[in-house]
Design an enzyme around this catalytic site. Structure first.
Site, PDB file in Angstrom:
ATOM      1  N   GLY A  49       0.855  -1.318   0.279  1.00 36.62           N
ATOM      2  CA  GLY A  49       0.065   0.085   0.196  1.00 36.62           C
ATOM      3  C   GLY A  49       0.892   1.195  -0.065  1.00 36.62           C
ATOM      4  N   ARG A  86       0.852   5.868  -1.636  1.00 39.85           N
ATOM      5  CA  ARG A  86       0.135   6.967  -1.127  1.00 39.85           C
ATOM      6  C   ARG A  86       0.050   7.099   0.383  1.00 39.85           C
ATOM      7  NH1 ARG A  86      -3.668   4.877  -4.069  1.00 39.85           N
ATOM      8  NH2 ARG A  86      -3.891   6.316  -5.641  1.00 39.85           N
ATOM      9  N   ASN A 101       0.800  -2.807   5.061  1.00 42.76           N
ATOM     10  CA  ASN A 101       0.162  -1.590   5.413  1.00 42.76           C
ATOM     11  C   ASN A 101      -1.161  -1.539   4.185  1.00 42.76           C
ATOM     12  OD1 ASN A 101      -0.370   1.498   6.065  1.00 42.76           O
ATOM     13  ND2 ASN A 101      -0.003   1.379   3.634  1.00 42.76           N
ATOM     14  N   SER A 149      -5.867  -0.661  13.416  1.00 47.22           N
ATOM     15  CA  SER A 149      -6.617   0.605  13.231  1.00 47.22           C
ATOM     16  C   SER A 149      -7.327   0.470  14.731  1.00 47.22           C
ATOM     17  CB  SER A 149      -7.814   0.492  12.260  1.00 47.22           C
ATOM     18  OG  SER A 149      -8.564   1.276  12.366  1.00 47.22           O
ATOM     19  N   TYR A 193     -14.239  -4.394   7.986  1.00 46.87           N
ATOM     20  CA  TYR A 193     -12.875  -3.401   8.290  1.00 46.87           C
ATOM     21  C   TYR A 193     -12.471  -3.637   9.506  1.00 46.87           C
ATOM     22  CZ  TYR A 193      -9.363   0.106   8.259  1.00 46.87           C
ATOM     23  OH  TYR A 193      -8.371   0.877   8.443  1.00 46.87           O
ATOM     24  N   ALA A 194     -13.416  -3.613  10.467  1.00 46.98           N
ATOM     25  CA  ALA A 194     -13.166  -3.526  12.053  1.00 46.98           C
ATOM     26  C   ALA A 194     -12.535  -4.938  12.334  1.00 46.98           C
ATOM     27  CB  ALA A 194     -14.274  -3.175  12.848  1.00 46.98           C
ATOM     28  N   LYS A 212      -8.960  -5.724  11.157  1.00 44.17           N
ATOM     29  CA  LYS A 212      -8.049  -4.860  11.893  1.00 44.17           C
ATOM     30  C   LYS A 212      -7.965  -5.524  13.585  1.00 44.17           C
ATOM     31  CE  LYS A 212      -6.626  -2.271   8.573  1.00 44.17           C
ATOM     32  NZ  LYS A 212      -5.223  -2.404   8.177  1.00 44.17           N
TER      33      LYS A 212
END
Length: 250
Positions: free
Chosen positions: A11, A14, A86, A143, A157-158, A161
């Site tokens: 990743g 950016r 990442n 995160s 997503y949660a 992570k």
């Protein structure tokens, strides 16, 4: 003084990934930049020292991705000593649609492939050679959503992570006796493309609930990652560093 080593950052085109590449270059390392966005990858790599940067457009979901990456790096430099996992994705929806009822199985599996399975497979590829050489660093980007109440984050997503924290501890436990550390960084709101895809109202709410009153910068997260990749972090393993402006205090 840090020895020059070979690093992989996923990743990397950016945001936190790119800021990490710059920090590692500043520390004297060589960096393989991995990203699926070929255009952004080439554009950012063009501004970095060509003798110490290797841009690689690789889809980390593919079965041969770890070996492909390892081969490309070894053809140019020494084996990988620093792995920064990442790269991450999140379903496009947020808010009410972020719950279990709002996500399809296809979306769930896509998030898990990129955010959890790919880091595991890259660790499988690179950590054994770190062990053989008696030195290695694995840094995984988690995160705040994986550490506490995910608020507006997608359930997928949660969950991913939170899972990466378990992977971090597993690697740390297994390889600590061999000079290989594994740690995680858990950012709060960071002003990146992924975060800014959320609605303005949600962004304003998160900023308001952050004691320092703003989102973080990619460079602030990258500074912690660079420390964990350094010689000085040899006694730190199995840890998660909360870099969130006070949004979550432990």
């Amino acid at each position: 003084m840090n020895q020059q080593r070979t690093a992989v950052v996923t990743g990397a085109a950016r945001g936190i990934g790119l800021a990490t590449v710059v920090k590692l270059l500043d520390a004297g390392h060589r960096v393989a930049m991995v990203d699926l966005d070929t255009e952004a990858l080439e554009a950012t790599a063009a501004d970095l020292p060509s003798d110490r940067v290797l841009p690689l457009a690789i889809d980390l979901r593919q079965p041969d991705a770890p070996q492909q990456l390892d081969t490309a790096v070894r053809e140019r430099w020494e084996p990988v000593a620093i792995l920064v996992n990442n790269a991450a994705v999140s379903p496009k929806h947020a808010g009410k649609a972020a719950g279990l009822a709002g996500i399809s199985l296809e979306e769930w599996e896509f998030v898990m492939q990129v955010n959890v399975t790919a880091p595991m497979r890259l660790a499988q590829q690179f950590v054994p050679s770190m062990r053989e050489r008696g030195w290695g660093r694995v840094i995984n980007t988690s995160s705040r959503a994986g550490r506490s109440n995910p608020n507006q984050a997608s359930s997928a997503y949660a969950t991913s992570k939170a899972a990466i924290l378990g992977l971090t501890r597993a690697i740390a436990t297994e390889f600590a006796p061999y000079g290989v550390t594994a740690n995680a960084v858990a950012p709060g709101l960071v002003e990146t493309k992924l975060a800014l895809a959320m609605s303005p109202d949600i962004l304003a709410l998160i900023r308001a609930k952050t004691p320092v009153g703003r989102g973080g910068t990619p460079e602030e997260i990258a500074a912690v990652i660079a420390f964990l990749a350094s010689e000085e972090a040899a006694f730190v393993t199995g840890a998660c560093f909360d870099v969130n402006g006070g949004a979550l205090m432990n």
